[in-house]
Scaffold this motif. Structure first.
Motif, PDB file in Angstrom:
ATOM      1  N   ILE A   1       0.843  -1.196   0.000  1.00 43.20           N
ATOM      2  CA  ILE A   1       0.000   0.000   0.000  1.00 43.20           C
ATOM      3  C   ILE A   1       0.876   1.243   0.000  1.00 43.20           C
ATOM      4  O   ILE A   1       1.841   1.320   0.764  1.00 43.20           O
ATOM      5  CB  ILE A   1      -0.943  -0.005   1.220  1.00 43.20           C
ATOM      6  CG1 ILE A   1      -1.958  -1.146   1.072  1.00 43.20           C
ATOM      7  CG2 ILE A   1      -1.634   1.343   1.396  1.00 43.20           C
ATOM      8  CD1 ILE A   1      -2.919  -1.296   2.211  1.00 43.20           C
ATOM      9  N   VAL A   2       0.520   2.197  -0.862  1.00 39.67           N
ATOM     10  CA  VAL A   2       1.183   3.500  -0.871  1.00 39.67           C
ATOM     11  C   VAL A   2       0.093   4.563  -0.826  1.00 39.67           C
ATOM     12  O   VAL A   2      -0.692   4.702  -1.762  1.00 39.67           O
ATOM     13  CB  VAL A   2       2.064   3.693  -2.122  1.00 39.67           C
ATOM     14  CG1 VAL A   2       2.641   5.105  -2.128  1.00 39.67           C
ATOM     15  CG2 VAL A   2       3.181   2.664  -2.177  1.00 39.67           C
ATOM     16  N   LEU A   3       0.026   5.268   0.290  1.00 41.67           N
ATOM     17  CA  LEU A   3      -0.867   6.419   0.399  1.00 41.67           C
ATOM     18  C   LEU A   3      -0.089   7.617  -0.126  1.00 41.67           C
ATOM     19  O   LEU A   3       1.068   7.826   0.254  1.00 41.67           O
ATOM     20  CB  LEU A   3      -1.291   6.640   1.849  1.00 41.67           C
ATOM     21  CG  LEU A   3      -2.070   5.485   2.488  1.00 41.67           C
ATOM     22  CD1 LEU A   3      -2.316   5.760   3.966  1.00 41.67           C
ATOM     23  CD2 LEU A   3      -3.370   5.236   1.760  1.00 41.67           C
ATOM     24  N   ASP A   4      -0.726   8.415  -0.994  1.00 42.09           N
ATOM     25  CA  ASP A   4       0.005   9.518  -1.603  1.00 42.09           C
ATOM     26  C   ASP A   4      -0.799  10.804  -1.731  1.00 42.09           C
ATOM     27  O   ASP A   4      -0.418  11.703  -2.466  1.00 42.09           O
ATOM     28  CB  ASP A   4       0.561   9.103  -2.969  1.00 42.09           C
ATOM     29  CG  ASP A   4      -0.519   8.626  -3.923  1.00 42.09           C
ATOM     30  OD1 ASP A   4      -1.720   8.779  -3.620  1.00 42.09           O
ATOM     31  OD2 ASP A   4      -0.157   8.088  -4.978  1.00 42.09           O
ATOM     32  N   SER A   5      -1.913  10.927  -1.005  1.00 41.65           N
ATOM     33  CA  SER A   5      -2.691  12.166  -1.059  1.00 41.65           C
ATOM     34  C   SER A   5      -2.183  13.194  -0.048  1.00 41.65           C
ATOM     35  O   SER A   5      -2.598  14.342  -0.068  1.00 41.65           O
ATOM     36  CB  SER A   5      -4.191  11.890  -0.859  1.00 41.65           C
ATOM     37  OG  SER A   5      -4.432  11.226   0.366  1.00 41.65           O
ATOM     38  N   GLU A   6      -1.281  12.809   0.844  1.00 48.51           N
ATOM     39  CA  GLU A   6      -0.561  13.707   1.762  1.00 48.51           C
ATOM     40  C   GLU A   6       0.919  13.362   1.593  1.00 48.51           C
ATOM     41  O   GLU A   6       1.371  13.276   0.468  1.00 48.51           O
ATOM     42  CB  GLU A   6      -1.020  13.484   3.215  1.00 48.51           C
ATOM     43  CG  GLU A   6      -2.497  13.756   3.468  1.00 48.51           C
ATOM     44  CD  GLU A   6      -2.864  15.226   3.406  1.00 48.51           C
ATOM     45  OE1 GLU A   6      -1.984  16.082   3.629  1.00 48.51           O
ATOM     46  OE2 GLU A   6      -4.029  15.521   3.113  1.00 48.51           O
ATOM     47  N   GLN A   7       1.649  13.129   2.689  1.00 44.47           N
ATOM     48  CA  GLN A   7       3.021  12.625   2.563  1.00 44.47           C
ATOM     49  C   GLN A   7       2.978  11.176   2.077  1.00 44.47           C
ATOM     50  O   GLN A   7       2.036  10.447   2.367  1.00 44.47           O
ATOM     51  CB  GLN A   7       3.734  12.683   3.919  1.00 44.47           C
ATOM     52  CG  GLN A   7       4.025  14.071   4.424  1.00 44.47           C
ATOM     53  CD  GLN A   7       4.778  14.022   5.748  1.00 44.47           C
ATOM     54  OE1 GLN A   7       5.517  13.088   6.030  1.00 44.47           O
ATOM     55  NE2 GLN A   7       4.575  15.042   6.568  1.00 44.47           N
ATOM     56  N   ARG A   8       4.006  10.773   1.349  1.00 43.97           N
ATOM     57  CA  ARG A   8       4.055   9.393   0.858  1.00 43.97           C
ATOM     58  C   ARG A   8       4.224   8.442   2.044  1.00 43.97           C
ATOM     59  O   ARG A   8       5.139   8.590   2.850  1.00 43.97           O
ATOM     60  CB  ARG A   8       5.222   9.223  -0.108  1.00 43.97           C
ATOM     61  CG  ARG A   8       5.209   7.892  -0.805  1.00 43.97           C
ATOM     62  CD  ARG A   8       6.387   7.806  -1.775  1.00 43.97           C
ATOM     63  NE  ARG A   8       6.266   6.712  -2.695  1.00 43.97           N
ATOM     64  CZ  ARG A   8       6.423   5.437  -2.380  1.00 43.97           C
ATOM     65  NH1 ARG A   8       6.688   5.091  -1.137  1.00 43.97           N
ATOM     66  NH2 ARG A   8       6.311   4.492  -3.284  1.00 43.97           N
ATOM     67  N   CYS A   9       3.327   7.468   2.129  1.00 40.58           N
ATOM     68  CA  CYS A   9       3.318   6.493   3.225  1.00 40.58           C
ATOM     69  C   CYS A   9       3.192   5.108   2.607  1.00 40.58           C
ATOM     70  O   CYS A   9       2.153   4.785   2.036  1.00 40.58           O
ATOM     71  CB  CYS A   9       2.136   6.802   4.152  1.00 40.58           C
ATOM     72  SG  CYS A   9       1.647   5.462   5.244  1.00 40.58           S
TER      73      CYS A   9
END
Length: 142
Positions: free
Chosen positions: A73-81
């Motif tokens: 999983i890569v969250l990318d709508s804020e900082q990349r997580c």
């Protein structure tokens, strides 16, 4: 034993279950939601909401790629997580120790560490109906 349980239909064969769909988890603090649109070959667009009370939450958008029971999983709508979650065909579980950048998706006193969700509906159409708090549609169409 796992093979016998799969053959008996007691547990799903994760190789035959898509991540595409809507996931939820209800607690005294609220309803957590996760959705995924796409497929194992091309990858998934995802959204999530983890609720820790009326004013406390984690919410974000990103992408996922599934490799068996591992979901990158890569969250990318804020900082990349980025992190690896686990999916057994029924539940999706985040690890208990996520990168610090994941905190950018959360209000104070809320964390994504150790959050889990349960599959409640399969397919892109169901996933697209998943609503967030600040993000209206967690898995929009297109």
């Amino acid at each position: 034993m796992e093979k016998a349980a799969i053959e008996a239909g007691v547990i799903p064969d994760v190789r035959n279950v898509s991540l595409s769909g809507a996931f939820e988890r209800q607690s005294d603090l609220g309803q957590d939601r996760f959705c995924a649109v796409g497929n194992d070959e091309a990858g998934y667009q995802i959204g999530l909401l983890a609720v820790f009370g009326p004013d406390s939450k984690c919410e974000g958008l990103g992408a996922a790629r599934r490799l068996g029971e591992d979901v990158e999983i890569v969250l990318d709508s804020e900082q990349r997580c980025g992190f690896t979650a686990s999916f057994d065909g029924v539940s999706l579980r985040f690890p208990g120790n996520l990168p610090e950048s994941c905190a950018s998706y959360c209000t104070p006193r809320a964390v994504l560490d150790g959050v889990s969700f349960y599959l409640v509906g399969e397919g892109d159409a169901v996933a697209r109906s998943t609503r967030g708090r600040e993000i209206d549609s967690l898995c929009p169409s297109g």
